[in-house]
Every structure is written in structure tokens, then in C-alpha cells.
Motif scaffolding. Structure first.
Motif, PDB file in Angstrom:
ATOM      1  N   ASP A   3      50.334  10.710  64.396  1.00  0.00           N
ATOM      2  CA  ASP A   3      49.840   9.347  64.495  1.00  0.00           C
ATOM      3  C   ASP A   3      48.320   9.373  64.376  1.00  0.00           C
ATOM      4  OD1 ASP A   3      49.532   6.699  64.923  1.00  0.00           O
ATOM      5  OD2 ASP A   3      50.072   6.720  67.045  1.00  0.00           O
ATOM      6  N   ARG A   6      45.363   8.086  66.967  1.00  0.00           N
ATOM      7  CA  ARG A   6      45.109   8.674  68.283  1.00  0.00           C
ATOM      8  C   ARG A   6      44.033   9.758  68.218  1.00  0.00           C
ATOM      9  NH1 ARG A   6      48.241  13.394  69.715  1.00  0.00           N
ATOM     10  NH2 ARG A   6      49.536  14.132  68.001  1.00  0.00           N
ATOM     11  N   TYR A   7      43.578  10.119  67.047  1.00  0.00           N
ATOM     12  CA  TYR A   7      42.506  11.090  66.899  1.00  0.00           C
ATOM     13  C   TYR A   7      41.172  10.366  66.783  1.00  0.00           C
ATOM     14  CZ  TYR A   7      46.150  14.514  66.065  1.00  0.00           C
ATOM     15  OH  TYR A   7      47.237  15.329  66.211  1.00  0.00           O
ATOM     16  N   ASP A 200      45.463  17.295  69.992  1.00  0.00           N
ATOM     17  CA  ASP A 200      44.247  16.691  70.541  1.00  0.00           C
ATOM     18  C   ASP A 200      43.327  17.731  71.187  1.00  0.00           C
ATOM     19  OD1 ASP A 200      45.949  13.692  71.636  1.00  0.00           O
ATOM     20  OD2 ASP A 200      44.927  14.129  69.769  1.00  0.00           O
TER      21      ASP A 200
END
Length: 215
Positions: A3, A6-7, A200
Motif C-alpha cells: 500500500d 503508508r510510506y 516500514d
């Protein structure tokens, strides 16, 4: 498929830099900006998207500036990669000439695109009207020179051979070849040169240690 939103901006830029030469620090990014026209396109795309997510009075002028820079980098690299395109971290473009991507396409993490690749929409004319589909590339996909993907999803870690025309969905780890594209083999080892750590925490950790891009 990862996704992308989200970074953070910093994480996606670092992951892209890793794909181009193994480095993720500021020095590696600056060297790539100075000498790699394909990286410049991905950098200005990330910059446009970061500016678009901003709030406050600086958002509009900064986005306008980034969009102008992105238009220049695309022109310099002879490719069409709209800034609105959803692109996961770790995109690598090789050669770049003639690359055309639909703005509504979705590109996963650690994807490799060669020159002449087209990611285009597919329109189905049905009794109830026109239905449009857009291509979606999963994580770790490798797309060879002059391949065309028209409005269908490609599973994670697939390999699309040069000059292939893909008009049907392909499952994970499939080698696709021909016109029309057909599954011809199973991918045993994904082709991801310099894979970026796209978790992440992994991306953040990689950025903490500046590294130079190998010559």
C-alpha cells in the motif's frame, strides 16, 4: 501489493535510490539526481505526491513547482509517467525511452520497467455502457522492453518478457510471453536487481546509514 500511501516521502525516495545502485543515504540520492535521468523522474513524481498531501498555504505553489519539474524530467527522459500514478517504493526504470504509463495504473513495490513499456487502460463496450479497466502490477514484477499490459492485474514477482502483450490477468510468479501473452513458465527466482527493503522499519533503518552509489 504494498500500500504505497503508508510510506513516507523519505522512505520511497530511499527505496528508489537503493534500486538504482544499492545506496539510500543523502549522498547516493544527490549523485543519482545529478547523473541518472530515470531516477530524476521517480524523484519528481515522489515530490509531487508529497506536495499534494500537504496542507496549508504552501501546498499549491509547491505542488505547481514540483509538477513543472516533473514535466521537465519526463521530457528529458522521453517517457510519460504521470505524477498521479500510484507507485510503491523501490521503482527502477531501465533506459526509459518510450515508457508510457496510464495515470490510473497501480505499480507495486520493487518493480522494474524497461524502455518502451506501456501500461494502458482497457475499455469494454457493454450494453450498459463503457467499462474501463486499468493495469495493476504486483510487488517485484519485472517488465521487459516494449511489453504492453492492458487493463489487467499482474501478480507479484511475475516476469513479462520483451514485446509481450498482456490482456489477461496473470497469477503470482508467472513468466508471461507472446502476443497475446500466455503463461509459459513459473518464476523460481524473482528478477529484482538491488531489491529495496520495503518494510516500514527496514526502509527507515536502511536510510540511517548513508551509502555511496557504486560506480
Amino acid at each position: 501489493m504494498q500500500d504505497a500511501p503508508r510510506y513516507t516521502y523519505r522512505q520511497t525516495v530511499a527505496a528508489d535510490a537503493v534500486r538504482y545502485g544499492g545506496g539510500s543515504g543523502l549522498g547516493a540520492v544527490l549523485k543519482l539526481l545529478a547523473g541518472n535521468r530515470m531516477f530524476r523522474v521517480t524523484f519528481t513524481l515522489r515530490s509531487c505526491q508529497a506536495a499534494n498531501r500537504m496542507t496549508g498555504p504552501l501546498r499549491k505553489p509547491l505542488l505547481t513547482t514540483c509538477r513543472l519539474l516533473h514535466r521537465w524530467t519526463q521530457h528529458s527522459a522521453a517517457m510519460d509517467l504521470p505524477w498521479e500514478t500510484e507507485v510503491g517504493p523501490g521503482l527502477r526504470i531501465l533506459h526509459g525511452w518510450g515508457l508510457v504509463v496510464n495515470a490510473n495504473a497501480r505499480i507495486g513495490a520493487n518493480v522494474t520497467l524497461f524502455h518502451g513499456v506501456t501500461l494502458g487502460q482497457k475499455d469494454d463496450l457493454l450494453p450498459g455502457g463503457r467499462v474501463t479497466h486499468y493495469p495493476e502490477l504486483g510487488d517485484g514484477v519485472w517488465v521487459g522492453p516494449h511489453a504492453v499490459v492492458i487493463g489487467v492485474p499482474i501478480g507479484d514477482e511475475c516476469i513479462v518478457a520483451a514485446s509481450t502483450v498482456v490482456t489477461k490477468p496473470m497469477p503470482r510468479r508467472t513468466v508471461v510471453a507472446g502476443n497475446p501473452g500466455k503463461a509459459v513458465a513459473e518464476v523460481t527466482i524473482p528478477d529484482i536487481p538491488h531489491p529495496a527493503p520495503v518494510g516500514d522499519f527496514a526502509v527507515t533503518a536502511a536510510m540511517a546509514e548513508p551509502a555511496a552509489v557504486p560506480g
